[in-house]
Scaffold this motif. Structure first.
Motif, PDB file in Angstrom:
ATOM      1  N   LEU A   1      28.331 -75.890 -16.473  1.00 18.07           N
ATOM      2  CA  LEU A   1      28.146 -74.501 -16.042  1.00 18.07           C
ATOM      3  C   LEU A   1      29.305 -74.035 -15.166  1.00 18.07           C
ATOM      4  N   ALA A   2      29.824 -74.940 -14.325  1.00 20.30           N
ATOM      5  CA  ALA A   2      30.976 -74.595 -13.497  1.00 20.30           C
ATOM      6  C   ALA A   2      32.192 -74.312 -14.374  1.00 20.30           C
ATOM      7  N   ALA A   3      32.373 -75.116 -15.425  1.00 21.14           N
ATOM      8  CA  ALA A   3      33.482 -74.900 -16.346  1.00 21.14           C
ATOM      9  C   ALA A   3      33.329 -73.559 -17.066  1.00 21.14           C
ATOM     10  N   VAL A   4      32.105 -73.255 -17.501  1.00 21.86           N
ATOM     11  CA  VAL A   4      31.841 -71.970 -18.148  1.00 21.86           C
ATOM     12  C   VAL A   4      32.162 -70.825 -17.191  1.00 21.86           C
ATOM     13  N   GLY A   5      31.782 -70.988 -15.928  1.00 22.00           N
ATOM     14  CA  GLY A   5      32.061 -69.953 -14.931  1.00 22.00           C
ATOM     15  C   GLY A   5      33.550 -69.723 -14.747  1.00 22.00           C
ATOM     16  N   TYR A   6      34.327 -70.805 -14.683  1.00 22.69           N
ATOM     17  CA  TYR A   6      35.778 -70.655 -14.524  1.00 22.69           C
ATOM     18  C   TYR A   6      36.378 -69.957 -15.746  1.00 22.69           C
TER      19      TYR A   6
ATOM     20  N   ILE B   1      40.107 -77.662 -18.058  1.00 25.94           N
ATOM     21  CA  ILE B   1      38.740 -77.232 -17.782  1.00 25.94           C
ATOM     22  C   ILE B   1      37.889 -77.287 -19.044  1.00 25.94           C
ATOM     23  N   SER B   2      38.475 -76.883 -20.166  1.00 26.96           N
ATOM     24  CA  SER B   2      37.734 -76.858 -21.421  1.00 26.96           C
ATOM     25  C   SER B   2      37.291 -78.251 -21.846  1.00 26.96           C
ATOM     26  N   ALA B   3      38.031 -79.274 -21.433  1.00 23.00           N
ATOM     27  CA  ALA B   3      37.678 -80.645 -21.803  1.00 23.00           C
ATOM     28  C   ALA B   3      36.301 -81.025 -21.264  1.00 23.00           C
TER      29      ALA B   3
END
Length: 297
Positions: free
Chosen positions: A220-225, A33-35
């Motif tokens: 933003l989705a990655a930040v949310g996860y 996800i961080s990628a």
């Protein structure tokens, strides 16, 4: 009576192991996800992540009837130490280290955390490290290294890898003096809002006031996860495990993270694990069995 993080509660040991392993599962899954955030403004994205995580934690703490105590005195220094090393410097070291070393090198540095926690954790509370836990930590580290694989690096990359190791260990060790009074919920809430402030200031200074608005939908989705799974959930689960098992034995569970990362990689369409990865998974399992079935000395 003062309860330290090295005084495990035997009646909840199995639950603590499951709790810590779940937290490390979230950590491992966050690698892919961080990628997604590799091209995003680092400080602004992290500030948003920790701010969202703090709001979630405060909301759930109220629903669960968990009180959050205001820090006092030297506790502020411990909290800022966690934020400064385990969050801010850790992220910087990953970014800068990746410029000089392959990801596996930094992964092996993180995989060495069980040894650091097995040695330093007991010493912080005036106890001698347990030989059996030290052996288990070495086994878990070898297994995690097999799962991660090896990589190439120059001297600068190796130096950043050492920083990554120190910061990852500091995230747990610096929380030990706080867990007795604040518990997992309190430490998680205070570190997240402090991290949001620190990253926010760094973001304003280096990326500008509109950097967060430039994040794409996927970012933003990655930040949310990361805010929910990797931070709000994983922080509470991890610090709960540390409080019950002690830093040395809980540290063994960090070996779950690379295993989870490998599993998520396959689930996202990556290649099936090779023989060395499977061997590494087996070695990690053996190390966990040896260390987590030992009695605290």
């Amino acid at each position: 009576m003062t309860v330290t993080a090295e005084a495990p509660q035997q009646q909840s040991a199995a639950t603590a192991v499951l709790t810590g392993a779940t937290a490390m599962g979230f950590v491992g899954s966050s690698v892919a996800i961080s990628a997604v955030l590799s091209d995003a403004p680092l400080f602004s994205a992290q500030s948003l992540r920790y701010a969202a995580a703090c709001l979630i934690l405060v909301g759930f703490a109220r629903l669960a009837g968990r009180s959050v105590t205001r820090p006092r005195g030297a506790e502020w220094a411990w909290l800022l130490g966690i934020v400064g090393t385990g969050m801010v410097l850790f992220n910087v070291a990953l970014v800068r280290g990746s410029e000089h070393a392959e990801p596996a090198v930094l992964g092996v540095a993180v995989a060495s955390v069980p040894i650091a926690l097995a040695v330093v954790g007991p010493l912080m509370t005036g106890r001698r490290p347990e030989a059996r836990v030290l052996l288990a930590a070495a086994v878990v580290t070898v297994g995690a290294g097999l799962v991660q694989g090896l990589g190439r690096s120059d001297a600068v990359g190796l130096a950043w890898a050492v920083v990554v190791l120190a910061c990852e260990a500091g995230f747990t060790l610096l929380a030990v003096p706080l867990l007795a009074r604040h518990g997992a919920w309190g430490v998680s809430v205070h570190t997240t809002w402090l991290a949001a402030v620190v990253f926010g200031v760094l973001g304003l200074a280096t990326e500008g006031p509109t950097a967060a608005a430039e994040l794409t939908g996927g970012e933003l989705a990655a930040v949310g996860y990361l805010a929910v799974g990797m931070t709000a959930v994983a922080f509470v689960l991890w610090y709960s495990a540390v409080g019950r098992l002690g830093t040395a034995r809980a540290g063994l569970l960090t070996g779950v993270a690379p295993v989870a990362a490998a599993g998520v990689g396959v689930a996202m369409g990556g290649a099936a694990p090779g023989p060395l990865v499977w061997l590494g998974i087996a070695v990690v399992g053996a190390g966990l069995t040896v260390g987590l079935t030992s009695r605290a000395g």
